[in-house]
Design an enzyme around this catalytic site. Structure first.
Site, PDB file in Angstrom:
ATOM      1  N   TRP A 117       0.878  -1.193  -0.031  1.00 29.20           N
ATOM      2  CA  TRP A 117      -0.038   0.044  -0.003  1.00 29.20           C
ATOM      3  C   TRP A 117       0.772   1.205   0.013  1.00 29.20           C
ATOM      4  O   TRP A 117       1.795   1.350   0.824  1.00 29.20           O
ATOM      5  CB  TRP A 117      -1.127   0.228   1.154  1.00 29.20           C
TER       6      TRP A 117
ATOM      7  N   ASP B 273      -0.232  -5.365   9.579  1.00 31.24           N
ATOM      8  CA  ASP B 273      -1.089  -4.239   9.288  1.00 31.24           C
ATOM      9  C   ASP B 273      -2.557  -5.129   8.875  1.00 31.24           C
ATOM     10  O   ASP B 273      -2.439  -5.865   7.628  1.00 31.24           O
ATOM     11  CB  ASP B 273      -0.867  -3.355   8.008  1.00 31.24           C
TER      12      ASP B 273
ATOM     13  N   LYS C 219     -13.030  -0.785   6.171  1.00 32.92           N
ATOM     14  CA  LYS C 219     -13.604  -1.527   5.295  1.00 32.92           C
ATOM     15  C   LYS C 219     -14.451  -2.703   5.868  1.00 32.92           C
ATOM     16  O   LYS C 219     -15.727  -2.824   5.486  1.00 32.92           O
ATOM     17  CB  LYS C 219     -12.745  -2.419   4.712  1.00 32.92           C
TER      18      LYS C 219
END
Ligand code: PLA
Length: 437
Positions: free
Chosen positions: A167, A248, A284
């Protein structure tokens, strides 16, 4: 005398006014415009395009099959309860009368407690033994940044190993925390899968006791995760080398549809006795993107160390944002603290993951139907929110310029933005820009 003083004062004030104007105009003269963010910049370009057929598969934001943003039913119900002051508040600070007041620096204890169960397991001994230092964070980004600052403060000479690719914001986060970055192999472009051998080599060759950033599940942008067996080997090698694993976990539930299954990587490391760090986000999996609710946790040797670490995390938070926002934390603790609402949430997470999996098959079938000479197997093999398509930046530019399809230039497609309404159009456009390759 009085006259002279008045004149002197006037001269002084007018010359200082000139001086002030001059210095004010020069304060920011060296500031150049910042480059556009590779992900959020795509949303800006999409919004600016007046074409009615435009498609946004850039940012990882879930859409329903009509392309509309989704508020989960469990969230709506939690908000009803909060608005009606009917929420089950267990937090000392979140009582019915004062829930708009400041949270403590470490955030909502109830939210953090429920969040830890998701990552570490309902029956985790680490939770029972109070060995986890954890604070509410400003979603996943804030949790990563808080950790990066903590790493800099308490291990000032350390570096962070980041997968290639990752990311994009991971690089910004550790850069701004002044932690030097190294990379490790992750993705294999030819097979469009995991480059496990090179990954393991990099783990072995890193100096003992290095810090590694790992994606717990649904790796962004590749959609490629290690298998359970591979995670076991990675964990074993981390143990041998004494490396620190920072997970993460921005997509728990989005990979398999089951948050418990998606935490498997973390559980493997815990079984091996690692003292891990973990960033969690509800952006999310609860659709709470703009609420900025998440959690940073660090497993410690014992309760005493956990208390010390938590106090330091709070001290890092205090001069940055003082304390985290309350509303998202209330939503999460209301949902996860109520068995019925939690069940509804689990059902809804699965629904989102299943729709994405369905769209993967639909996209692949549609491209194949057009007679594409290329292999599109990876669309259904990859997992989570994204498909790392293998398209080049030039092909992506054509998709945007000729077809009004917006996505990041690394070829990442947010599968969450694909719908039965746009999948055919998307497939046709992808076929057109790739068929000559
Ligand atoms: N970690 C990873 C791996 C992510 O993909 C994202 C979000 C985050 C952390 C941070 O999410 P949060 O702060 O909102 O909790 N990545 C998105 C959005 C979905 C973004 O770039 O900010 C993406 O499109 O990649």
């Amino acid at each position: 005398m009085a006259l002279r003083t008045a004149i002197t004062r006037r001269i002084l004030s007018s010359s200082s006014a000139v001086h002030a104007t001059r210095s004010m105009s020069s304060w920011w003269k060296n500031v150049e415009p910042a480059p556009k963010d590779p992900i959020l910049g795509v949303t800006e370009a999409f919004l600016a395009d007046p074409n009615p057929d435009k498609v946004n598969v850039g940012v990882g934001a879930y859409r329903d099959d009509n392309g509309k943003p989704v508020v989960l039913d469990c969230v709506r119900e939690a908000e009803r309860r909060i608005a009606g002051n009917m929420n089950m508040c267990f937090d000392y600070c979140l009582t019915i009368s004062n829930f708009r007041e400041y949270l403590p620096m470490g955030g909502s204890n109830k939210m953090v407690e429920e969040t830890l169960k998701l990552a570490y397991g309902d029956d985790s001994d680490l939770i029972k033994d109070k060995r986890i230092a954890a604070v509410q964070a400003l979603s996943g980004t804030g949790a990563c940044r808080l950790f990066a600052d903590f790493q800099k403060r308490f291990s000032p000479d350390s570096q962070i190993y980041i997968p290639v690719p990752t990311w994009a914001n991971h690089h910004n986060i550790w850069r701004d925390a002044n932690v030097p970055q190294r990379t490790f192999h992750y993705y294999h472009p030819e097979s469009k899968g995991l480059d496990f051998a090179s990954l393991m080599d990099d783990v072995k060759n890193a100096p003992n006791g290095s810090f590694f950033l790992l994606h717990a599940c649904a790796h962004n942008p590749t959609g490629v995760d290690p298998t359970v067996e591979q995670w076991k080997e990675i964990s074993y090698q981390f143990k041998v080398k004494g490396h620190f694993a920072f997970f993460d976990m921005a997509y728990q539930g989005f990979a398999s549809g089951d948050p418990e299954r998606d935490a498997k990587s973390i559980r493997i490391f815990l079984e091996d006795g690692h003292l891990i760090g973990c960033s969690q986000s509800y952006a999310k999996n609860m659709g709470l993107y703009g609420q900025r609710v998440g959690c940073l946790s660090l497993v410690c040797e014992d309760e005493k160390q956990a208390v010390a670490v938590k106090s330091q995390l709070q001290q890092l938070a205090r001069p940055m944002y003082s304390n985290p926002p309350v509303h998202g934390a209330l939503i999460v603790s209301t949902i996860l603290g109520d068995p019925e609402l939690k069940q509804l949430w689990l059902k809804e997470v699965k629904g989102m993951a299943d729709r994405i999996i369905g769209m993967r098959s639909a996209l692949k079938e549609n491209i194949e139907k057009l007679g594409s000479p290329l292999s599109w197997e990876h669309i259904t093999k990859q997992i989570g929110m994204f498909c790392y398509s293998g398209m080049t930046p030039e092909q992506v530019d054509r998709l945007t310029n000729e077809y009004h399809i917006y996505m990041t230039r690394n070829g990442r497609i947010s599968m969450a933005g694909v719908t039965t309404g746009n999948v055919e159009y998307l497939a046709k456009a992808i076929h057109e820009v790739t068929k000559g390759a």
